[in-house]
Design a protein around this motif. Structure first.
Motif, PDB file in Angstrom:
ATOM      1  N   GLN A  88      23.610  47.225  -8.387  1.00 49.88           N
ATOM      2  CA  GLN A  88      22.954  48.033  -9.421  1.00 49.88           C
ATOM      3  C   GLN A  88      21.997  49.067  -8.819  1.00 49.88           C
ATOM      4  OE1 GLN A  88      24.164  47.678 -12.417  1.00 49.88           O
ATOM      5  NE2 GLN A  88      25.360  45.902 -11.764  1.00 49.88           N
ATOM      6  N   LEU A  89      22.048  49.273  -7.534  1.00 49.95           N
ATOM      7  CA  LEU A  89      21.213  50.225  -6.783  1.00 49.95           C
ATOM      8  C   LEU A  89      19.749  49.792  -6.764  1.00 49.95           C
ATOM      9  CD1 LEU A  89      22.409  53.892  -7.420  1.00 49.95           C
ATOM     10  CD2 LEU A  89      22.655  52.496  -5.368  1.00 49.95           C
ATOM     11  N   VAL A  90      19.070  49.906  -7.903  1.00 55.05           N
ATOM     12  CA  VAL A  90      17.680  49.476  -8.022  1.00 55.05           C
ATOM     13  C   VAL A  90      17.516  48.808  -9.383  1.00 55.05           C
ATOM     14  CG1 VAL A  90      15.299  50.262  -8.396  1.00 55.05           C
ATOM     15  CG2 VAL A  90      16.612  51.188  -6.498  1.00 55.05           C
ATOM     16  N   SER A  91      16.834  47.674  -9.393  1.00 58.01           N
ATOM     17  CA  SER A  91      16.435  47.018 -10.637  1.00 58.01           C
ATOM     18  C   SER A  91      14.928  46.838 -10.584  1.00 58.01           C
ATOM     19  CB  SER A  91      17.117  45.654 -10.785  1.00 58.01           C
ATOM     20  OG  SER A  91      18.526  45.774 -10.775  1.00 58.01           O
ATOM     21  N   VAL A  92      14.251  47.130 -11.703  1.00 60.89           N
ATOM     22  CA  VAL A  92      12.790  47.074 -11.690  1.00 60.89           C
ATOM     23  C   VAL A  92      12.277  46.922 -13.119  1.00 60.89           C
ATOM     24  CG1 VAL A  92      12.574  49.605 -11.796  1.00 60.89           C
ATOM     25  CG2 VAL A  92      10.694  48.239 -10.844  1.00 60.89           C
ATOM     26  N   GLY A  93      11.096  46.335 -13.234  1.00 57.96           N
ATOM     27  CA  GLY A  93      10.488  46.158 -14.546  1.00 57.96           C
ATOM     28  C   GLY A  93      10.745  44.773 -15.101  1.00 57.96           C
ATOM     29  N   MET A  94       9.977  44.399 -16.130  1.00 60.26           N
ATOM     30  CA  MET A  94      10.013  43.028 -16.628  1.00 60.26           C
ATOM     31  C   MET A  94      11.373  42.625 -17.182  1.00 60.26           C
ATOM     32  SD  MET A  94      10.062  43.520 -20.168  1.00 60.26           S
ATOM     33  CE  MET A  94       9.837  41.820 -20.561  1.00 60.26           C
ATOM     34  N   SER A  95      12.200  43.579 -17.553  1.00 62.40           N
ATOM     35  CA  SER A  95      13.569  43.274 -17.971  1.00 62.40           C
ATOM     36  C   SER A  95      14.593  43.664 -16.909  1.00 62.40           C
ATOM     37  CB  SER A  95      13.903  43.996 -19.284  1.00 62.40           C
ATOM     38  OG  SER A  95      13.313  43.349 -20.383  1.00 62.40           O
ATOM     39  N   ILE A 310      30.845  39.402 -16.878  1.00 63.96           N
ATOM     40  CA  ILE A 310      31.757  39.989 -15.892  1.00 63.96           C
ATOM     41  C   ILE A 310      31.054  40.613 -14.692  1.00 63.96           C
ATOM     42  CG2 ILE A 310      33.537  40.430 -17.616  1.00 63.96           C
ATOM     43  CD1 ILE A 310      32.610  43.349 -17.686  1.00 63.96           C
ATOM     44  N   GLY A 311      29.722  40.619 -14.656  1.00 59.73           N
ATOM     45  CA  GLY A 311      29.024  41.229 -13.526  1.00 59.73           C
ATOM     46  C   GLY A 311      29.446  40.628 -12.201  1.00 59.73           C
ATOM     47  N   ASN A 312      29.734  41.493 -11.208  1.00 64.44           N
ATOM     48  CA  ASN A 312      30.231  41.029  -9.906  1.00 64.44           C
ATOM     49  C   ASN A 312      31.417  40.084 -10.076  1.00 64.44           C
ATOM     50  OD1 ASN A 312      26.977  40.889  -8.285  1.00 64.44           O
ATOM     51  ND2 ASN A 312      28.404  42.587  -8.427  1.00 64.44           N
ATOM     52  N   SER A 313      32.323  40.443 -10.974  1.00 67.82           N
ATOM     53  CA  SER A 313      33.542  39.653 -11.229  1.00 67.82           C
ATOM     54  C   SER A 313      33.241  38.212 -11.639  1.00 67.82           C
ATOM     55  CB  SER A 313      34.459  39.671  -9.996  1.00 67.82           C
ATOM     56  OG  SER A 313      34.875  40.988  -9.704  1.00 67.82           O
ATOM     57  N   GLY A 314      32.207  38.035 -12.457  1.00 65.08           N
ATOM     58  CA  GLY A 314      31.899  36.710 -12.994  1.00 65.08           C
ATOM     59  C   GLY A 314      30.955  35.878 -12.152  1.00 65.08           C
ATOM     60  N   ARG A 315      30.301  36.506 -11.190  1.00 62.52           N
ATOM     61  CA  ARG A 315      29.435  35.787 -10.247  1.00 62.52           C
ATOM     62  C   ARG A 315      28.276  35.056 -10.921  1.00 62.52           C
ATOM     63  NH1 ARG A 315      25.891  39.302  -5.931  1.00 62.52           N
ATOM     64  NH2 ARG A 315      24.793  37.609  -4.852  1.00 62.52           N
ATOM     65  N   THR A 320      24.214  32.476 -16.391  1.00 63.32           N
ATOM     66  CA  THR A 320      24.130  32.949 -17.769  1.00 63.32           C
ATOM     67  C   THR A 320      24.084  31.771 -18.737  1.00 63.32           C
ATOM     68  OG1 THR A 320      25.309  34.991 -17.225  1.00 63.32           O
ATOM     69  CG2 THR A 320      25.327  34.313 -19.528  1.00 63.32           C
ATOM     70  N   PHE A 321      24.960  30.802 -18.516  1.00 59.63           N
ATOM     71  CA  PHE A 321      24.993  29.646 -19.417  1.00 59.63           C
ATOM     72  C   PHE A 321      23.716  28.820 -19.309  1.00 59.63           C
ATOM     73  CE2 PHE A 321      25.881  25.250 -20.529  1.00 59.63           C
ATOM     74  CZ  PHE A 321      26.423  25.413 -21.796  1.00 59.63           C
ATOM     75  N   GLU A 322      23.247  28.553 -18.095  1.00 59.40           N
ATOM     76  CA  GLU A 322      22.090  27.662 -17.964  1.00 59.40           C
ATOM     77  C   GLU A 322      20.823  28.287 -18.527  1.00 59.40           C
ATOM     78  OE1 GLU A 322      20.086  28.159 -13.530  1.00 59.40           O
ATOM     79  OE2 GLU A 322      21.726  26.748 -13.733  1.00 59.40           O
ATOM     80  N   ARG A 323      20.701  29.613 -18.426  1.00 53.41           N
ATOM     81  CA  ARG A 323      19.531  30.274 -19.011  1.00 53.41           C
ATOM     82  C   ARG A 323      19.462  30.030 -20.508  1.00 53.41           C
ATOM     83  NH1 ARG A 323      18.390  36.232 -16.482  1.00 53.41           N
ATOM     84  NH2 ARG A 323      17.582  36.504 -18.594  1.00 53.41           N
ATOM     85  N   ARG A 324      20.591  30.248 -21.189  1.00 53.89           N
ATOM     86  CA  ARG A 324      20.603  30.077 -22.638  1.00 53.89           C
ATOM     87  C   ARG A 324      20.533  28.603 -23.031  1.00 53.89           C
ATOM     88  NH1 ARG A 324      21.182  34.637 -20.958  1.00 53.89           N
ATOM     89  NH2 ARG A 324      23.294  35.302 -21.337  1.00 53.89           N
ATOM     90  N   ALA A 325      21.188  27.743 -22.267  1.00 55.98           N
ATOM     91  CA  ALA A 325      21.175  26.313 -22.597  1.00 55.98           C
ATOM     92  C   ALA A 325      19.764  25.744 -22.506  1.00 55.98           C
ATOM     93  CB  ALA A 325      22.121  25.554 -21.674  1.00 55.98           C
ATOM     94  N   LYS A 326      18.998  26.188 -21.534  1.00 52.63           N
ATOM     95  CA  LYS A 326      17.616  25.707 -21.417  1.00 52.63           C
ATOM     96  C   LYS A 326      16.800  26.112 -22.637  1.00 52.63           C
ATOM     97  CE  LYS A 326      13.502  25.813 -18.439  1.00 52.63           C
ATOM     98  NZ  LYS A 326      12.896  26.346 -17.179  1.00 52.63           N
ATOM     99  N   ILE A 327      17.008  27.324 -23.105  1.00 51.04           N
ATOM    100  CA  ILE A 327      16.306  27.783 -24.307  1.00 51.04           C
ATOM    101  C   ILE A 327      16.715  26.941 -25.514  1.00 51.04           C
ATOM    102  CG2 ILE A 327      16.154  29.691 -25.962  1.00 51.04           C
ATOM    103  CD1 ILE A 327      16.346  31.600 -23.529  1.00 51.04           C
ATOM    104  N   ILE A 328      18.004  26.697 -25.649  1.00 50.26           N
ATOM    105  CA  ILE A 328      18.521  25.965 -26.808  1.00 50.26           C
ATOM    106  C   ILE A 328      18.046  24.518 -26.810  1.00 50.26           C
ATOM    107  CG2 ILE A 328      20.632  25.087 -27.893  1.00 50.26           C
ATOM    108  CD1 ILE A 328      22.034  27.633 -26.710  1.00 50.26           C
ATOM    109  N   LEU A 329      18.139  23.868 -25.671  1.00 49.73           N
ATOM    110  CA  LEU A 329      17.881  22.431 -25.595  1.00 49.73           C
ATOM    111  C   LEU A 329      16.423  22.085 -25.323  1.00 49.73           C
ATOM    112  CD1 LEU A 329      21.054  21.430 -23.552  1.00 49.73           C
ATOM    113  CD2 LEU A 329      20.670  21.095 -26.008  1.00 49.73           C
ATOM    114  N   GLY A 330      15.666  23.038 -24.792  1.00 48.84           N
ATOM    115  CA  GLY A 330      14.283  22.738 -24.436  1.00 48.84           C
ATOM    116  C   GLY A 330      14.170  21.914 -23.171  1.00 48.84           C
TER     117      GLY A 330
END
Length: 348
Positions: A88-95, A310-315, A320-330
């Motif tokens: 992505q060349l450069v990524s910066v900022g809280m998001s 699909i980023g980096n061919s699914g890398r 992605t799943f664990e981030r959302r699962a932690k939010i859902i399950l606490g």
């Protein structure tokens, strides 16, 4: 004795542990930085505040959500620039806005335009980014996609280790920790929340919009940009409605098995400190009846979206799943940061 279903979950976790580092995972320590949070000078437009109030999000919730979003992105910092490790060349900022997806260019333009004077803007760039400011705000770098001259200049600002060199790192940090850029980041995040509000009303029609759903939707929007289309939502919900009750937990375990198996493959990153613990904890939650109907549906929606990352061919699908699962399950671990704990199984 342990229940049979718990033993299956424990076996899967043991298999993960066999390939995981033996040391106990340690949460990463953020570097010294200006941390994401409310400040008296930051403004939220009254009309935006009114719309967000419709989904139970006030000023305190806005900044709490911002901080939560920033944890997996920047360890809670307003800036934390990184280089081209994910193409992505450069990524910066809280998001972690970036050149590659075209999300950084509008943020840089908004900061430039906030000065309302070309002279004031030039003085700010000279003070904060005297070496790379001209490149970062060039037409080539503000174009979407960036042009070849910008790409070459940014790549040249990387060291032999593939990371941004100390000069551009410091200059990007100075820009993104400035008061004016904090306001720009706040505005961008509020705009994202307003878009999330519309997404929530579409994805969960007629359902209460809980804070769990808001947090889940924000993380999905930040990391993946959009949600399943109506056709996919209808198909999934029809299958869930027709599913025999006896298959309910087997189907959910299959999703956790998918995550665990994916985490063990060679080209999944960001989950090495988390996956074994997550598999064990989430299996335990099924055994102890700790997953409610809202969580159950949301986990299936998360699976629907995570398997198409699909980023980096699914890398990053497992992450992605664990981030959302932690939010859902606490309960869960993301980037080595663990939260919650399932009750330990008891011997008979």
């Amino acid at each position: 004795m342990r229940s049979g279903v718990y033993a299956i979950g424990a076996a899967a976790a043991a298999l993960l542990l066999a390939v995981a580092p033996p040391a106990v995972a340690q949460a990463p320590v953020p570097p010294p930085c200006r941390t994401v949070g409310d400040a008296p000078f930051l403004r939220i437009a009254p009309e935006s505040a009114a719309r967000l109030a419709e989904i139970g999000v006030g000023r305190a919730e806005v900044f709490a959500l911002m901080h939560e979003t920033s944890i997996p992105e920047t360890m809670g910092c307003w800036a934390m620039p990184v280089g081209n490790f994910d193409s992505q060349l450069v990524s910066v900022g809280m998001s972690q806005w970036n050149y590659g997806t075209g999300s950084l260019q509008p943020v840089l333009k908004a900061w430039r335009d906030s000065f309302r004077s070309r002279g004031r803007f030039k003085r700010a760039v000279k003070a904060l980014a005297p070496t790379y400011g001209k490149l970062l705000f060039s037409r080539d770098c503000l174009a979407v996609p960036v042009r070849d001259r910008c790409r070459a200049g940014i790549l040249a600002a990387h060291g032999a280790d593939g990371k941004l060199n100390p000069v551009i790192l410091a200059e990007l940090t100075a820009i993104f920790e400035s008061d004016a850029m904090l306001q720009v980041q706040t505005d961008a995040y509020v705009a994202l929340l307003e878009a999330v509000r519309l997404d929530l009303l579409r994805v969960f029609p007629g359902q209460p919009i809980t804070m769990r759903k808001v947090r889940w939707a924000v993380d999905t929007k930040v990391q993946q940009g959009f949600f399943p289309i109506d056709e996919d939502l209808a198909r999934l919900r029809a299958k869930l409605a027709a599913m025999p009750p006896g298959e309910r937990w087997t189907r959910l375990r299959a999703i956790f098995d998918w995550y665990g198996a994916l985490a063990r493959t060679i080209d999944q990153d960001g989950i090495q400190r988390d996956a074994a613990w997550n598999v064990e904890q989430w299996g335990c939650m099924i055994d102890f009846g700790m997953i409610d109907p809202e969580q159950y549906e949301m986990l299936h929606l998360t699976f629907l979206r995570s398997r198409t990352a699909i980023g980096n061919s699914g890398r990053w699908q497992a992450l992605t799943f664990e981030r959302r699962a932690k939010i859902i399950l606490g309960i869960g671990s993301v980037s080595g940061v663990r939260g919650g704990n399932c009750p330990a199984p008891r011997a008979d």
